[in-house]
Structures are given as C-alpha cells and as structure tokens.
Design a protein around this motif. Structure first.
Motif, PDB file in Angstrom:
ATOM      1  N   HIS A 119       0.822  -1.215   0.000  1.00 23.72           N
ATOM      2  CA  HIS A 119       0.000   0.000   0.000  1.00 23.72           C
ATOM      3  C   HIS A 119       0.865   1.279   0.000  1.00 23.72           C
ATOM      4  O   HIS A 119       0.515   2.276  -0.640  1.00 23.72           O
ATOM      5  CB  HIS A 119      -0.923  -0.030   1.218  1.00 23.72           C
ATOM      6  CG  HIS A 119      -1.910   1.085   1.258  1.00 23.72           C
ATOM      7  ND1 HIS A 119      -3.005   1.147   0.430  1.00 23.72           N
ATOM      8  CD2 HIS A 119      -1.952   2.204   2.012  1.00 23.72           C
ATOM      9  CE1 HIS A 119      -3.671   2.255   0.681  1.00 23.72           C
ATOM     10  NE2 HIS A 119      -3.059   2.919   1.643  1.00 23.72           N
ATOM     11  N   HIS A 123       1.051   4.709  -2.425  1.00 25.14           N
ATOM     12  CA  HIS A 123       1.090   6.141  -2.084  1.00 25.14           C
ATOM     13  C   HIS A 123       2.326   6.808  -2.691  1.00 25.14           C
ATOM     14  O   HIS A 123       2.264   7.943  -3.158  1.00 25.14           O
ATOM     15  CB  HIS A 123       1.069   6.349  -0.567  1.00 25.14           C
ATOM     16  CG  HIS A 123      -0.320   6.268   0.022  1.00 25.14           C
ATOM     17  ND1 HIS A 123      -1.351   7.093  -0.384  1.00 25.14           N
ATOM     18  CD2 HIS A 123      -0.848   5.469   0.983  1.00 25.14           C
ATOM     19  CE1 HIS A 123      -2.440   6.806   0.307  1.00 25.14           C
ATOM     20  NE2 HIS A 123      -2.167   5.809   1.136  1.00 25.14           N
ATOM     21  N   ASP A 317      -6.964   6.930  -0.356  1.00 26.21           N
ATOM     22  CA  ASP A 317      -6.745   5.577  -0.843  1.00 26.21           C
ATOM     23  C   ASP A 317      -7.468   5.355  -2.160  1.00 26.21           C
ATOM     24  O   ASP A 317      -8.626   5.756  -2.320  1.00 26.21           O
ATOM     25  CB  ASP A 317      -7.217   4.568   0.211  1.00 26.21           C
ATOM     26  CG  ASP A 317      -6.262   4.549   1.390  1.00 26.21           C
ATOM     27  OD1 ASP A 317      -5.128   5.041   1.243  1.00 26.21           O
ATOM     28  OD2 ASP A 317      -6.658   4.037   2.452  1.00 26.21           O
TER      29      ASP A 317
END
Ligand code: KG4
Ligand code: ZN
Length: 355
Positions: A119, A123, A317
């Motif tokens: 994750h 980003h 997100d």
C-alpha cells in the motif's frame, strides 16, 4: 505495456482501477466514510462487511468504464486485461482479506498473473499516476526522497531508482494523519480531522498562538513520534475552560503547525544527510494545500523539486496508484509465484528488491 486490474481494500475505501503503464483508464472508489464517521474512526468489522458488500459492484463498475473506453463487447473484456494486482498490506487484516480473496479468485478464473503491491508503494507512486491522456508528464527524478504522510503512516524513504526503497525514518507510534484525526476528535470537530483542521487553520491565517512541542526533532535520527503531541493537546484542553470558536481555530492551527513543522524539519534533515533535493510526497495528508506550499518552499530552498499527486482522488486511498506501481512491477515480472501461499500481511514493510 500491460493492462492491469487492481484492487485496494486496505482500510475504508473499496477501490478498483484499470491502468496501462502510468495511465488510469478507469478508477472507482467507494468510500465508507459515512459508515465510520459516527464512530469517530474506522471500525474494522464494519469496514470488512462494507468491502464484502461492495467489491463485486465496484469491479463491475470499473470494468464497465473501461469497456466504454476501449469499445469491446462485455464477453471479451477479460481478454483485454493482462494481470490482476492487489494490495497485500499494510492495512486492516480483515479488510485486506476481502481484496486478496477477490483478486485470487479473478486470477484463477481468468488465468491471469497476480501482482502483489504494498500500500505504501501505492502512495509513493500516486504522484506518478497519469490520466488517460498521459498528463502529467514528468518523470521521477532519482535519487529522490519519497515521503508518505497518511492516516496510518509517516515515512521518509530514499529511492535510487524505481521500486527501490530504503526507509530512512518512520513513526514509532501515531501517524501524522492519525494525530490530526485525534486532535480533531478532542476539539469536537468530527472525522476525518485533517480537512477540518486545514480549513480552521486557514481561517486564522495558519497562525500559531500556542506552541505545541515538535516531537523528536532533537533525536538525531529521522524517526517520528506524534503520540506525545496528542497528549500535550489533551493537557492543554484539560487545563482550560471551554474554548470559544475563535480559540478552537487557533488551537487547531497551532496543532497543525506543530505536526507540519515536525514533518518539514525531519525532511530537511533527510535532505541534508543524503544530499538529495528531489521530493515525492503522497498520502492523505498531502491533500493539505498549506503543507504543499511548505514542501514547495523547502524544495526550492535546496534547488530541488517536489512532486505531488495532481488529481484530488489520488491523495486518499485508491486502486489507481496500486495499478501504476503494479505496472512497473509487471514490466520486471515481479509476480506472485504461488497464489496458494500468497496471503495478506497487515504489517507489511516496503519490499527490498534487488533489481
Ligand atoms: O491516505 P489516506 O486516505 O488513508 C490512509 O492510508 O491512512 O489518509 C487519510 C488521512 C486522515 O488522517 C485524514 O485526516 C488526512 O489523511 N487528511 C488530511 C487532509 N485530507 C485528509 N490531512 C490534512 N489536510 C487535509 N486536507
Ligand atoms: Zn493509504
């Protein structure tokens, strides 16, 4: 170039995207913010249920948008997709699981390779994401410092090339976004805290009327700690009587200043230590325009550059950033070897590839 369907269910957004290289051909985000708002934060069991309820619909919607773009019959859509990417971690275990299970299922049904994505890599690559027309065009300038500032993470990462990560510093307790969320809760401003605090601070010209501490700036390293800052707000509020609206604005602004100043001081230290002046910044908190301004000024001071995600959905997100990171991995054949043993890792660290 591979076309990838990617899934992110790491926290409180169910998101699916179709990407080709850096370009996003379709991206759907179903936010659960309204579900969690009344609890003042993300409730894992509710997140899991909402992901389960929505995931198929979000996939359908993403495929439909892609189909409209490439004009292909519904029955042939999977022949126009090369691989399936999914966020393996970090995130909430039971939430990650929903996306992982679905990705494995799709990969098995349609005989596609799986691309595992961290994750945080997502980003980091959010500033690399382009729209369908290939905008923005800029490349990442290596070596660079990638800074992730979100609700779950605060990290400074050195990158000498694509997909090469060397974590120089991270938080030892709360993340910067989490600190803002908790401060907002204490001030009765609701959830999520970052955007409200940004607005209130702007209303008082980002003034600092109370000096909250800059945690760990004398630590000599690049680690962060934000939980003490939260405690100092707690005592500040406890000792005061009820605050006026104006005072709430000033406290919010002062708190924000302490958080941002700390981030900037550590980034400056990292730039000095490494001699690197190119920055890439991602994560929910970089939606904050005041913080962007501060980063721009810092990069300018060192004769460097700073890249941010350019479309607003990219700060929170989303699966588009996961897909773009996955695209780079697929080019290097970094696929899941065995999908039977491929599992979610809630505390996954950034991978160390030897490319
Ligand atoms: O990246 P993100 O959507 O989720 C995580 O992976 O954590 O980040 C969410 C965080 C929250 O803490 C939220 O308060 C913060 O980003 N945030 C902001 C702003 N918008 C969202 N913080 C400061 N200013 C904003 N405008
Ligand atoms: Zn995130």
């Amino acid at each position: 170039m591979k076309t990838i369907l990617s899934i992110d269910t790491s926290c409180d957004e169910t998101s699916v995207a179709i990407t080709r290289g850096r370009r996003v051909l379709s991206n759907v985000i179903y936010s659960q913010i309204l579900i969690h708002k009344k609890w003042g934060g993300v409730v894992p069991s509710l997140a899991k249920r909402a992901h389960e309820e929505r995931i198929d619909m979000v996939i359908e919607e993403a495929l439909k948008k892609y189909r409209q773009y490439i004009h292909i019959p519904e029955a042939e859509i999977w022949s126009a997709i090369d691989a399936v990417a999914v966020t393996q971690g970090p995130g909430l275990a039971i939430a990650l699981e929903v996306g992982m299970r679905k990705a494995k299922e799709l990969a098995a049904i349609y005989s596609k390779r799986l691309v595992p994505v961290n994750h945080l890599e997502g980003h980091i690559y959010s500033a690399y994401v382009q729209n369908r027309n290939g905008k923005p065009e800029g490349e990442y300038l290596f070596p660079c410092l990638a800074i992730v500032i979100s609700g779950g993470h605060t990290e400074i990462v050195r990158m000498d090339k694509h997909l090469s990560y060397d974590v120089l510093g991270e938080t030892i307790d709360d993340a910067a976004g989490e600190a803002l969320d908790k401060a907002a809760k204490m001030l009765g401003l609701g959830y999520p805290g970052g955007p409200v605090i940004e607005r209130l601070a702007r209303e008082v010209g980002n003034r600092e009327t109370h000096k909250f501490p800059r945690p760990m700036i004398g630590s000599g390293d690049l680690r962060f700690s934000f939980s003490g800052l939260k405690t100092s707000l707690y005592y500040y509020l406890k000792n005061g009587t009820g605050l006026s609206r104006e005072q709430i604005r000033e406290v919010a602004s002062s708190f924000q200043e302490a958080v941002f100043d700390t981030i900037l001081l550590k980034t400056r230290a990292a730039m000095r230590q490494t001699g690197i002046s190119h920055l890439v910044v991602g994560g929910g908190v970089i939606a904050n325009l005041y913080l962007r301004r501060r980063f721009r000024a810092l990069a300018k001071e060192y004769g460097g550059s700073v890249q941010f995600p350019v479309f607003s959905y990219l700060t929170g997100d989303n699966a588009a950033m996961i897909g773009v990171a996955a695209g780079l991995k697929a080019e290097r054949a970094l696929y899941v070897e065995n999908s039977d043993t491929f599992d979610r890792v809630p505390r996954l660290s950034l991978p160390k590839y030897h490319l």
